[in-house]
Design a protein around this motif. Structure first.
Motif: not given
Length: 577
Positions: A12-38
């Motif tokens: 839906g309206k949540k951000a995703r982590f998409i990196d085609p070069e590393n085949a990453a397409n996840l419902d995941l985000v770095y809120v800070t450099d040390r905290i991930i929500i997924m």
């Protein structure tokens, strides 16, 4: 066939982590450099539309070695996986979807996150529930509110998606080119730029050329890989009070660093039910320092898409819980909440003001709630709270009144599922419509424009309904068989503190308080719930010497007889799921 499109729709309206070069397409985000929500790491059919567990493992292992740990907020009856499937690096703090947790759960989870992240500067904390939004956001915001300063958004390139990283690099190159052109002649730049193995650091007059070599770093100067150096050995987080200032020092016994949290002297409670008013205004003193709003903004700006207008923590009761935890972490919680001495209130009435159905809504209201399309079918409300044994367990572990201090419960509080293999809260009372005229005294307490609305006045179905002032409870509103929405609260935070000599007061001298819930503060006022204008909840203080017992939790059979059985749960969809 790729299911990434399906996963995108589910996100839906949540951000995703998409990196085609590393085949990453996840419902995941770095809120800070040390905290991930997924989102939930799923297998089987659920893995076709949610994060696939193997993709999550590949992603976090490749980026963080063994320096990651997961905080799982899903009850076993909702979504379950073995911690061993995630290398045993999981702590469970379960509470139901679309609801806030028992408040003592949050300090325990924050305490463990604090200990984990302070143990090594390269560690990351990963939080997930099902959709990775409401419950995850509640814990994330609670952790951020425990810090003396709000951390910035991600600074490292690894924390950004491929698309965002490309833009960041382009902006950097543009800024570098502009600074170089302002201070160094073009001919010099061209000549220097052609020198292979040189890079330029700084800007303007401070630019410096540095020659790069291909020589390897000596083996003795290399840091160990995370897999070789990582050890799961977390010390308790301790809090000690300073004797020379009005601050509290939070320190980790395994580290020499410490942080100060300012303690205010003016009581910021009681607080309003809602948070629409300006920070610092009456009922919003807890928001005066701006921290709660800043934390919500950081979470929403990272977790939601830039085009989304939704708030990351969009459920009103969960936002209310974050305000509670902010007061608790700053030693500003009401004494009646932190005191071991019991204090109680009596729920005397609930008054619903609903917009009357109009036009095409009338026949629908007639079918759904009867009464010839007037929308005046019988209204009622259930009153529920979390399992008493679960809350007692959380309090025993130090979840009440200690903030982030005390021993951690490493691995979480879920254990083998003693409290989360079945529904985690149950009813303790029911409020039903008053037959006939609601009375002049009730009418006088209503807003002047109450005649513009359909009024439903509810009172306890069986005599008196007494509740613990320091405990959470939920009110779920219905019109006939149709749910209108629900709300959670802890009375201590919204009522003036009881008089010191309340046990000497007579019934006639007891104070009563009315809490106002506009529709904006009702969780999921969907369908017929859109008719809600406001709901008034009246509470009365109970003397200490009152012998009547606090309302007990009902058994399954008692819930069925009372008509408040909710075994099937609440089928709602949160904005952004």
């Amino acid at each position: 066939m790729s299911f990434d499109y399906v996963r995108k729709i589910v996100s839906g309206k949540k951000a995703r982590f998409i990196d085609p070069e590393n085949a990453a397409n996840l419902d995941l985000v770095y809120v800070t450099d040390r905290i991930i929500i997924m989102g939930y790491p799923a297998v089987g059919v659920a893995g076709l539309y949610r994060n696939r567990r193997r993709d999550v493992l590949k992603f976090i292992n490749s980026r963080h070695g063994e320096k990651w740990w997961i905080w799982n907020l899903c009850p076993l009856y909702e979504n379950a996986y073995s911690p061993e499937s995630m290398h045993g690096r999981v702590s469970r703090y379960p509470f139901p979807d679309h609801h806030p947790p028992p408040l003592p759960l949050l300090p325990l989870a924050v305490r463990e996150m604090t200990a984990w992240l302070e143990g090594d500067s390269e560690r990351v904390a990963i939080i997930h529930c099902k959709a990775g939004k409401g419950r995850s956001g509640t814990l994330l915001c609670s952790y951020l509110l425990s810090l003396p300063d709000l951390p910035p958004p991600p600074q490292l390139d690894r924390s950004y998606t491929h698309k965002d990283l490309q833009k960041r690099l382009e902006d950097r190159q543009k800024e570098k080119a502009e600074s170089l052109s302002e201070s160094v002649p073009t001919t010099t730049l061209q000549a220097e730029g052609e020198r292979e193995g040189w890079v330029y650091v700084g800007s303007g007059k401070d630019i410096t050329g540095v020659q790069m070599t291909d020589s390897e770093i000596p083996e003795t100067e290399r840091s160990n890989t995370p897999a070789k150096s990582e050890k799961i050995d977390v010390q308790p987080v301790k809090r000690t009070k300073s004797t020379s200032s009005s601050t509290t020092t939070l320190s980790d016994s395994s580290s020499t660093s410490s942080v100060n949290i300012q303690i205010h002297t003016d009581p910021p409670y009681p607080i309003d039910i809602g948070d629409e008013a300006a920070p610092g205004s009456t009922g919003q003193i807890d928001r005066k320092d701006g921290r709660v709003d800043e934390v919500f903004q950081l979470h929403s700006s990272r977790r939601m898409k830039p085009t989304s207008s939704g708030r990351g923590v969009s459920i009103p009761s969960q936002r209310r819980w974050c305000r509670y935890i902010h007061l608790l972490f700053n030693n500003q919680a009401p004494p009646s909440y932190t005191s071991p001495k019991p204090s109680r209130v009596r729920l005397t009435s609930i008054t619903l003001l609903l917009h009357p159905p109009t036009g095409w809504q009338k026949p629908l209201a007639s079918l759904v709630v009867g009464s010839g399309g007037t929308g005046q079918g019988k209204a009622w409300a259930s009153v529920a709270r979390y399992d008493d044994e679960y809350v007692d367990e959380l309090k025993t572990r130090g979840g009440t009144g200690q903030g982030v201090a005390g021993q951690i419960s490493w691995g979480g509080v879920g254990g083998e599922g003693t409290f989360d293999t079945h529904k985690m809260f149950r009813s303790c009372g029911k409020m039903v419509s008053v037959d006939g005229d609601i009375g002049e005294s009730v009418i006088k307490s209503l807003p002047e424009n109450h005649r513009n609305y359909v009024v439903h006045h509810l009172t306890p179905s069986h005599g008196s309904l007494i509740l613990d002032r320091s405990r959470e409870f939920r009110l779920k509103f219905h019109l006939a068989s149709v749910p209108l929405g629900w709300t959670w609260l802890i009375p201590s935070f919204h009522l003036p503190e009881p008089p010191i000599k309340s046990f000497n007061e007579t019934i006639n001298q007891l104070r009563t308080h009315t809490l106002n819930f506009p529709k904006s503060q009702i969780d999921f006022p969907l369908g017929p719930g859109q008719a809600i204008h406001q709901i008034l909840v009246k509470l009365e203080e109970v003397p200490e010497n009152e012998k009547e017992e606090t309302a007990k939790l009902m058994s399954d059979e008692e819930e069925r007889k009372e008509g408040v059985d909710e075994t099937k749960g609440d089928k709602v969809i949160e904005d952004g799921e």
